[in-house]
Design a protein around this motif. Structure first.
Motif, PDB file in Angstrom:
ATOM      1  N   ASN A 248      23.634  55.725  92.058  1.00  0.00           N
ATOM      2  CA  ASN A 248      23.744  56.647  93.505  1.00  0.00           C
ATOM      3  C   ASN A 248      25.050  57.241  94.481  1.00  0.00           C
TER       4      ASN A 248
ATOM      5  N   CYS B 148      27.926  60.273  94.887  1.00  0.00           N
ATOM      6  CA  CYS B 148      28.162  60.814  95.595  1.00  0.00           C
ATOM      7  C   CYS B 148      29.775  60.616  95.541  1.00  0.00           C
TER       8      CYS B 148
ATOM      9  N   LYS C 217      22.153  60.399 102.339  1.00  0.00           N
ATOM     10  CA  LYS C 217      22.854  60.005 101.903  1.00  0.00           C
ATOM     11  C   LYS C 217      21.505  58.081 101.560  1.00  0.00           C
TER      12      LYS C 217
ATOM     13  N   VAL D 152      22.238  55.249 100.277  1.00  0.00           N
ATOM     14  CA  VAL D 152      23.486  54.915  99.161  1.00  0.00           C
ATOM     15  C   VAL D 152      23.614  54.606 101.917  1.00  0.00           C
TER      16      VAL D 152
ATOM     17  N   ILE E 195      26.134  55.077 104.926  1.00  0.00           N
ATOM     18  CA  ILE E 195      27.884  55.563 105.032  1.00  0.00           C
ATOM     19  C   ILE E 195      28.671  54.384 105.724  1.00  0.00           C
TER      20      ILE E 195
ATOM     21  N   TYR F 210      29.960  53.086 102.560  1.00  0.00           N
ATOM     22  CA  TYR F 210      30.520  54.054 101.616  1.00  0.00           C
ATOM     23  C   TYR F 210      32.057  54.304 102.289  1.00  0.00           C
TER      24      TYR F 210
END
Length: 298
Positions: free
Chosen positions: A170, A174, A251, A256, A258, A261
């Protein structure tokens, strides 16, 4: 689904506990359910008169293909759902093990003891649900164009991303979708990435094709999009904390972080992105839901 609220930091823990109690300690009553169902049907019927509302729900049939969503089924289920079905589903779905909490703002002064009051709610709880795809073969996914009559002219453009590599994370989804969508000709695009589907919805007055905007042609194009995407997140963080929290929560719901990310995005090179994109084996399908003036039904 997301539930958000803005509170003073001294009330944050009590607010979270109150919300948790409302969601997870419900005593469902059939009479209350019947009133809520009728109110929901009335609100839906009122909104359904809007061309944009109907067009968006129809467009979601393409965007949410792997979930098996259809507008017809939504209307049927809203009409036919009974109290026992609602209660069974609510008790299964609204479990504290299915929830994550995202808090942003001035939280450094919240006492550790207060944080532990929240953590005790989640101790020992596990997921009670899992995602299941309807298994639509991505190789058979084709472009589609739906034309209907309505009171007002409106169009929804849908770009649906399929990832043929079933092992793609994922996180990578993203990254790919965010960067590809960063040069779209509108800032009002509705971008969605979850465990089953990935898409972008764009509302317009007339049909447009966005496929040409969803291509990164070379390192210079990649760097512009990366810089723009990073600036967008940091601007949300400082200027629109509510929107930033929603983006973070979206997210979080698919695992996920942040922080990870944004850190990776900041250091990601064009060569790394190309490698991720190649491994993902992404395909793109396009659809338009077009409503032309001249009728009242979708």
């Amino acid at each position: 689904s997301l539930v958000s609220s803005t509170v003073r930091k001294k009330d944050a823990v009590d607010e979270i506990k109150a919300l948790s109690k409302m969601l997870f300690c419900q005593q469902y009553e059939e009479q209350v359910f019947r009133r809520a169902k009728e109110k929901t049907k009335e609100q839906f019927a009122k909104q359904y008169k809007s061309s944009a509302f109907r067009a968006r729900l129809k467009a979601l049939e393409v965007a949410e293909l792997n979930k098996g969503y259809t507008l017809h089924a939504l209307i049927r289920d809203l009409e036919e759902i009974d109290f026992e079905t609602f209660k069974t589903c609510a008790e299964k779905l609204l479990s504290i093990g299915n929830v994550c909490i995202c808090a942003t703002g001035e939280i450094e002064e919240v006492e550790v003891e207060e944080i532990s009051r929240i953590e005790t709610l989640f101790n020992g709880n596990r997921y009670t649900i899992s995602f299941r795809s309807h298994g639509f073969d991505p190789y058979l996914r084709q472009d589609a164009h739906v034309l209907n009559l309505a009171r007002n002219e409106i169009c929804f453009e849908i770009e649906a991303f399929s990832f043929l590599n079933s092992n793609i994370s994922n996180f990578a989804k993203c990254l790919i979708v965010d960067l590809l969508c960063e040069s779209l000709p509108t800032r009002d695009a509705e971008i969605s990435v979850d465990l089953l589907d990935a898409s972008v919805l764009i509302e317009s007055k007339s049909p447009i094709s966005c496929r040409s905007f969803l291509q990164i042609r070379g390192e210079e194009s990649f760097n512009r999009r990366k810089k723009s995407l990073l600036e967008k997140y940091y601007q949300l963080m400082f200027s629109s904390p509510g929107e930033f929290t929603m983006a973070v929560a979206q997210k979080m719901l698919i695992g996920v972080s942040i922080n990870q990310y944004l850190t990776f995005l900041d250091t990601c090179t064009f060569e790394q992105f190309e490698e991720i994109l190649e491994k993902a084996e992404m395909t793109l399908s396009e659809a338009q839901t077009v409503l032309l003036k001249g009728g009242t039904r979708l």
